[in-house]
Design a protein around this motif. Structure first.
Motif, PDB file in Angstrom:
ATOM      1  N   UNK A 139       0.844  -1.194   0.000  1.00  0.00           N
ATOM      2  CA  UNK A 139       0.000   0.000   0.000  1.00  0.00           C
ATOM      3  C   UNK A 139       0.875   1.239   0.000  1.00  0.00           C
ATOM      4  N   UNK A 140       0.664   2.060  -1.020  1.00  0.00           N
ATOM      5  CA  UNK A 140       1.347   3.340  -1.134  1.00  0.00           C
ATOM      6  C   UNK A 140       0.397   4.401  -0.610  1.00  0.00           C
ATOM      7  N   UNK A 141       0.638   4.833   0.612  1.00  0.00           N
ATOM      8  CA  UNK A 141      -0.208   5.824   1.278  1.00  0.00           C
ATOM      9  C   UNK A 141       0.331   7.195   0.876  1.00  0.00           C
ATOM     10  N   UNK A 142      -0.307   7.820  -0.109  1.00  0.00           N
ATOM     11  CA  UNK A 142       0.168   9.084  -0.667  1.00  0.00           C
ATOM     12  C   UNK A 142      -0.382  10.217   0.192  1.00  0.00           C
ATOM     13  N   UNK A 143       0.463  10.696   1.097  1.00  0.00           N
ATOM     14  CA  UNK A 143       0.028  11.711   2.047  1.00  0.00           C
ATOM     15  C   UNK A 143      -0.005  13.110   1.427  1.00  0.00           C
ATOM     16  N   UNK A 144       0.730  13.276   0.333  1.00  0.00           N
ATOM     17  CA  UNK A 144       0.661  14.522  -0.439  1.00  0.00           C
ATOM     18  C   UNK A 144       1.250  14.239  -1.816  1.00  0.00           C
ATOM     19  N   UNK A 145       0.624  14.783  -2.854  1.00  0.00           N
ATOM     20  CA  UNK A 145       1.200  14.631  -4.195  1.00  0.00           C
ATOM     21  C   UNK A 145       2.564  15.313  -4.241  1.00  0.00           C
ATOM     22  N   UNK A 146       3.477  14.710  -4.966  1.00  0.00           N
ATOM     23  CA  UNK A 146       4.821  15.274  -5.069  1.00  0.00           C
ATOM     24  C   UNK A 146       5.395  14.944  -6.442  1.00  0.00           C
ATOM     25  N   UNK A 147       6.462  15.641  -6.794  1.00  0.00           N
ATOM     26  CA  UNK A 147       7.159  15.357  -8.046  1.00  0.00           C
ATOM     27  C   UNK A 147       7.706  13.937  -8.059  1.00  0.00           C
ATOM     28  N   UNK A 148       7.983  13.402  -6.880  1.00  0.00           N
ATOM     29  CA  UNK A 148       8.525  12.048  -6.794  1.00  0.00           C
ATOM     30  C   UNK A 148       7.611  11.035  -7.478  1.00  0.00           C
ATOM     31  N   UNK A 149       6.298  11.241  -7.420  1.00  0.00           N
ATOM     32  CA  UNK A 149       5.354  10.309  -8.026  1.00  0.00           C
ATOM     33  C   UNK A 149       5.510  10.224  -9.546  1.00  0.00           C
TER      34      UNK A 149
END
Length: 181
Positions: free
Chosen positions: A91-101
């Motif tokens: 599970x990838x819990x994306x706590x905030x969108x980022x450039x890393x994604x």
């Protein structure tokens, strides 16, 4: 579940699990999305030596799996949750969108996991005091992964995150309680 941790890798200034992971124990409870009262933002736990057992054994997979330093949750905006790993789900819990994604590192790692037969779930936090929502998205992402089409992958990823963010978040019902002594 407790996994063996990588040597010489520690949380450093990352405290994202202390903010985003739901916690409701007799001696310590905090609404989801609220930084734990005992946590010093950017430093860590002020009651580290006497913290509850749950806090002692819960670690994100960045601490247990060979992932680059860019995956550290405070840098990536992603907490890689350990729950589900024994069932073959990450599970990838994306706590905030980022450039890393949208990075090659993120794409290559997720593609590797899918190629290994691991299911990928996405999760996003709701407003403070609500449970995060989660959905398995492997089949949705698979065609762009198999085509090696990172641009399509990123488009699908952000569409899935937008869909999850529009969910009806359920209250966690947790009242803050700080009694660690």
């Amino acid at each position: 579940m407790s996994l063996p941790l990588l040597p010489d890798r520690d949380c450093g200034g990352c405290v994202e699990c202390c903010r985003f992971i739901p916690l409701d124990l007799p001696e310590l409870a905090k609404p989801t999305g609220q930084l734990c009262h005992y946590c010093v933002d950017g430093s860590g736990c002020s009651v580290h030596a006497i913290r509850p057992q749950t806090c002692r054994v819960w670690f994100c997979l960045w601490r247990a799996v060979e992932l680059s330093d860019d995956w550290r949750p405070d840098r990536s905006g992603v907490i890689v949750r350990p729950d589900g790993v024994q069932e073959g789900i990450i599970t990838l819990y994306v706590i905030r969108p980022s450039e890393f994604l949208a990075s090659e590192d993120f794409f290559a790692t997720v593609a590797h996991w899918v190629a290994e037969g691991i299911q990928i779930a996405l999760s996003v936090p709701g407003p403070e005091g609500t449970y995060p929502v989660r959905a398995v998205v492997t089949n949705y992402l698979r065609p762009s992964i198999e085509d090696g089409d990172m641009e399509a992958f990123v488009g699908h990823l952000f569409a899935a995150l937008d869909s999850l963010a529009a969910s009806d978040f359920q209250p966690d019902g947790v009242t803050a309680r700080y009694a660690v002594a």
